[in-house]
Design a protein around this motif. Structure first.
Motif, PDB file in Angstrom:
ATOM      1  N   ASN B 181       0.832  -1.064   0.150  1.00 42.07           N
ATOM      2  CA  ASN B 181       0.066   0.050  -0.179  1.00 42.07           C
ATOM      3  C   ASN B 181       1.045   1.299   0.088  1.00 42.07           C
ATOM      4  OD1 ASN B 181      -1.645   2.230   1.969  1.00 42.07           O
ATOM      5  ND2 ASN B 181      -2.886   1.258   0.494  1.00 42.07           N
ATOM      6  N   ILE B 182       0.629   2.305  -0.731  1.00 41.21           N
ATOM      7  CA  ILE B 182       1.360   3.369  -0.933  1.00 41.21           C
ATOM      8  C   ILE B 182       0.481   4.622  -0.231  1.00 41.21           C
ATOM      9  CG2 ILE B 182       2.696   5.038  -2.385  1.00 41.21           C
ATOM     10  CD1 ILE B 182       2.306   3.219  -4.707  1.00 41.21           C
ATOM     11  N   PRO B 183       0.680   5.118   0.828  1.00 41.90           N
ATOM     12  CA  PRO B 183      -0.131   6.102   1.697  1.00 41.90           C
ATOM     13  C   PRO B 183      -0.094   7.190   0.925  1.00 41.90           C
ATOM     14  CG  PRO B 183       1.824   5.133   3.163  1.00 41.90           C
ATOM     15  CD  PRO B 183       2.141   4.697   1.675  1.00 41.90           C
ATOM     16  N   ILE B 184      -1.155   7.868   0.921  1.00 42.81           N
ATOM     17  CA  ILE B 184      -1.512   9.225   0.020  1.00 42.81           C
ATOM     18  C   ILE B 184      -0.814  10.283   1.024  1.00 42.81           C
ATOM     19  CG2 ILE B 184      -2.754  10.881  -1.059  1.00 42.81           C
ATOM     20  CD1 ILE B 184      -4.701   8.427  -1.399  1.00 42.81           C
ATOM     21  N   GLY B 185       0.168  11.147   0.516  1.00 39.15           N
ATOM     22  CA  GLY B 185       0.664  12.219   1.300  1.00 39.15           C
ATOM     23  C   GLY B 185       0.202  13.629   0.654  1.00 39.15           C
ATOM     24  N   LEU B 186       0.608  14.870   1.057  1.00 44.25           N
ATOM     25  CA  LEU B 186       0.459  15.917   0.723  1.00 44.25           C
ATOM     26  C   LEU B 186       1.706  15.977  -0.522  1.00 44.25           C
ATOM     27  CD1 LEU B 186      -0.560  18.512   3.027  1.00 44.25           C
ATOM     28  CD2 LEU B 186      -1.721  18.230   0.798  1.00 44.25           C
ATOM     29  N   ASN B 187       2.581  16.266   0.128  1.00 46.35           N
ATOM     30  CA  ASN B 187       4.110  16.161  -0.990  1.00 46.35           C
ATOM     31  C   ASN B 187       5.040  15.313  -0.469  1.00 46.35           C
ATOM     32  OD1 ASN B 187       5.131  17.489  -3.204  1.00 46.35           O
ATOM     33  ND2 ASN B 187       5.302  19.503  -2.149  1.00 46.35           N
ATOM     34  N   PRO B 188       5.688  14.382  -1.058  1.00 41.44           N
ATOM     35  CA  PRO B 188       4.869  14.187  -2.472  1.00 41.44           C
ATOM     36  C   PRO B 188       3.726  13.362  -2.227  1.00 41.44           C
ATOM     37  CG  PRO B 188       6.719  12.555  -1.660  1.00 41.44           C
ATOM     38  CD  PRO B 188       6.625  13.560  -0.597  1.00 41.44           C
ATOM     39  N   ARG B 189       2.856  13.359  -3.292  1.00 38.51           N
ATOM     40  CA  ARG B 189       1.626  12.897  -3.180  1.00 38.51           C
ATOM     41  C   ARG B 189       1.521  11.193  -3.005  1.00 38.51           C
ATOM     42  NH1 ARG B 189      -1.793  16.942  -4.713  1.00 38.51           N
ATOM     43  NH2 ARG B 189      -0.769  18.591  -5.851  1.00 38.51           N
ATOM     44  N   ILE B 190       2.272  10.780  -3.906  1.00 37.15           N
ATOM     45  CA  ILE B 190       2.236   9.099  -4.009  1.00 37.15           C
ATOM     46  C   ILE B 190       3.645   8.835  -3.974  1.00 37.15           C
ATOM     47  CG2 ILE B 190       1.653   7.212  -5.432  1.00 37.15           C
ATOM     48  CD1 ILE B 190      -0.182   8.985  -7.042  1.00 37.15           C
ATOM     49  N   ASP B 191       4.154   8.662  -2.649  1.00 37.04           N
ATOM     50  CA  ASP B 191       5.674   8.193  -2.624  1.00 37.04           C
ATOM     51  C   ASP B 191       5.986   6.819  -2.501  1.00 37.04           C
ATOM     52  OD1 ASP B 191       8.169   8.688  -1.746  1.00 37.04           O
ATOM     53  OD2 ASP B 191       7.666   9.102   0.320  1.00 37.04           O
ATOM     54  N   TYR B 192       5.857   6.648  -3.932  1.00 37.39           N
ATOM     55  CA  TYR B 192       6.276   5.042  -4.369  1.00 37.39           C
ATOM     56  C   TYR B 192       7.741   4.967  -4.296  1.00 37.39           C
ATOM     57  CZ  TYR B 192       7.706   7.304  -8.620  1.00 37.39           C
ATOM     58  OH  TYR B 192       8.288   7.989  -9.733  1.00 37.39           O
ATOM     59  N   LEU B 193       8.647   5.818  -4.154  1.00 39.00           N
ATOM     60  CA  LEU B 193      10.005   5.286  -4.151  1.00 39.00           C
ATOM     61  C   LEU B 193      10.365   5.105  -2.587  1.00 39.00           C
ATOM     62  CD1 LEU B 193      11.951   8.286  -5.959  1.00 39.00           C
ATOM     63  CD2 LEU B 193      11.694   5.771  -6.524  1.00 39.00           C
ATOM     64  N   LYS B 194       9.417   5.326  -1.726  1.00 43.10           N
ATOM     65  CA  LYS B 194       9.632   4.740  -0.409  1.00 43.10           C
ATOM     66  C   LYS B 194       9.622   3.005  -0.345  1.00 43.10           C
ATOM     67  CE  LYS B 194       8.294   7.177   3.311  1.00 43.10           C
ATOM     68  NZ  LYS B 194       7.261   7.834   4.298  1.00 43.10           N
ATOM     69  N   ILE B 195       8.530   2.656  -1.236  1.00 46.47           N
ATOM     70  CA  ILE B 195       8.506   1.310  -1.427  1.00 46.47           C
ATOM     71  C   ILE B 195       9.759   0.664  -2.331  1.00 46.47           C
ATOM     72  CG2 ILE B 195       7.214  -0.494  -2.175  1.00 46.47           C
ATOM     73  CD1 ILE B 195       5.326   1.278  -0.515  1.00 46.47           C
ATOM     74  N   VAL B 196      10.259   1.320  -3.196  1.00 43.65           N
ATOM     75  CA  VAL B 196      11.461   1.012  -3.884  1.00 43.65           C
ATOM     76  C   VAL B 196      12.621   0.952  -3.068  1.00 43.65           C
ATOM     77  CG1 VAL B 196      12.982   1.816  -5.887  1.00 43.65           C
ATOM     78  CG2 VAL B 196      10.606   2.123  -6.057  1.00 43.65           C
ATOM     79  N   HIS B 197      12.587   2.107  -2.159  1.00 42.47           N
ATOM     80  CA  HIS B 197      13.814   2.128  -1.313  1.00 42.47           C
ATOM     81  C   HIS B 197      13.749   0.804  -0.658  1.00 42.47           C
ATOM     82  CE1 HIS B 197      17.202   4.130   0.608  1.00 42.47           C
ATOM     83  NE2 HIS B 197      16.799   3.560   1.517  1.00 42.47           N
ATOM     84  N   HIS B 198      12.765   0.621  -0.004  1.00 44.21           N
ATOM     85  CA  HIS B 198      12.707  -0.618   1.035  1.00 44.21           C
ATOM     86  C   HIS B 198      13.010  -2.012   0.039  1.00 44.21           C
ATOM     87  CE1 HIS B 198      10.738  -3.311   3.919  1.00 44.21           C
ATOM     88  NE2 HIS B 198      10.343  -3.902   3.040  1.00 44.21           N
ATOM     89  N   ILE B 199      12.367  -2.033  -1.073  1.00 47.13           N
ATOM     90  CA  ILE B 199      12.720  -3.452  -1.553  1.00 47.13           C
ATOM     91  C   ILE B 199      14.236  -3.355  -2.119  1.00 47.13           C
ATOM     92  CG2 ILE B 199      12.312  -4.560  -3.821  1.00 47.13           C
ATOM     93  CD1 ILE B 199       9.426  -3.475  -3.595  1.00 47.13           C
TER      94      ILE B 199
END
Lengths: 205, 205
Positions: B181-199
């Motif tokens: 799940n990618i939590p929705i944020g204000l900025n960045p809105r869709i912080d998909y790189l957090k997942i990339v970094h984790h992986i």
């Protein structure tokens, strides 16, 4: 007929199954009648089909203004304009690493004019460089049919020399000293990944 | 007015300094009136301006057939057609690594239809995967405003289940189990790189 993007780059209409046009002047060179772009597309196709790398040319950016929808047939774009690209033309992946480059050519024999590059492209390449991507330019000297791989870090030095009042081009011998000659092959035609491979893996030994 | 690419993807005319059109229906969602593409563009802009990553959306591929050259003004494309893209929409570099993804959305609440993806896109993602790129899809469930990061390896399993006669969608719970799940944020809105970094970095610890 030949025209130019806002950035001074030549546009070449790709041959279409929809409607064939023959009014596009092909900038042929050597005896092969291939453009730099065609050579690179063939090279990238070779890399792709041989599982060596996945590198594509980005589509030409177009600002679409008006579209028509004829019944029972494909949507037709009726008004659109060429946009300034915000990145380089080519990018992709080689062994997990990000590859990014721009290809330019000159008819000059003794130097490569820096006006071939645009501020926004230099900016993009700088961003990629800081993000540890493999970023470079492929320079073609059409008079002698020579290709060079010039790392972005070198290009940036020459660019900064220019903006601080220095010469507006890179001399041929500077290209030779700072770049790598790419031998022309049959297949792949412009084997730039050989240089990339050398830089990534062999120069660190 | 709303129309579709040959691949079934919605087209949205970007606002132009040349000529403003307001006949493009904006698919708004949540209370923010932002499309998935706008959200991702904002996210990528955030990454770029903060030096986190260089990721861009590729231009829409267009087959240009006819161009006019009015004197003293920009070339006008008078006839062009949408082409099927041969790659995914987004790619770039994060800490030297190649990032490649496609973003899709559904109004379904219980499953994600696989028809959102096209054979050539799956093929491209497979090529990137074999070249050790970081490749994934971002799935948006618009009814519940949820975003998921699904690694390509999982998508491929579901795709292969479909082509061997299985179901034509991924159930919501399969997405939850195989994706992030990618939590929705204000900025960045869709912080998909957090997942990339984790992986990339944390899952290898």
């Amino acid at each position: 007929m030949n025209f130019h993007y806002p950035n001074g780059k030549k546009f070449k209409a790709s041959t279409s199954p929809i409607k064939k046009k023959t009014n596009t002047k092909q900038v042929s060179y050597s005896n092969r009648g291939m453009t730099l772009e065609e050579d690179l597309n063939e090279t990238n196709k070779y890399y792709l089909t041989h599982g060596i790398a996945v590198i594509h040319k980005k589509p030409t950016p177009v600002q679409i203004v008006d579209v028509h929808y004829p019944q029972r047939s494909a949507a037709v774009i009726k008004e659109a304009y060429f946009k300034q690209p915000s990145t380089t033309d080519y990018n992709g992946v080689y062994q997990g690493k990000y590859i990014d480059f721009e290809a330019k050519e000159t008819r000059n024999k003794t130097s490569f004019p820096l006006q071939n590059f645009h501020k926004h492209q230099i900016q993009h390449m700088k961003e990629v460089y800081e993000q540890k991507g493999i970023v470079f330019v492929i320079l073609r000297f059409s008079a002698t049919e020579e290709f060079y791989y010039l790392p972005f870090s070198s290009l940036l030095n020459f660019w900064e020399r220019m903006i601080t009042g220095g010469r507006k081009s890179i001399t041929k011998s500077e290209v030779e000293q700072n770049g790598y000659n790419i031998p022309i092959g049959l297949n792949p035609r412009i084997d730039y990944l050989k240089i990339v491979h050398h830089i990534i893996f062999e120069s660190q030994k």
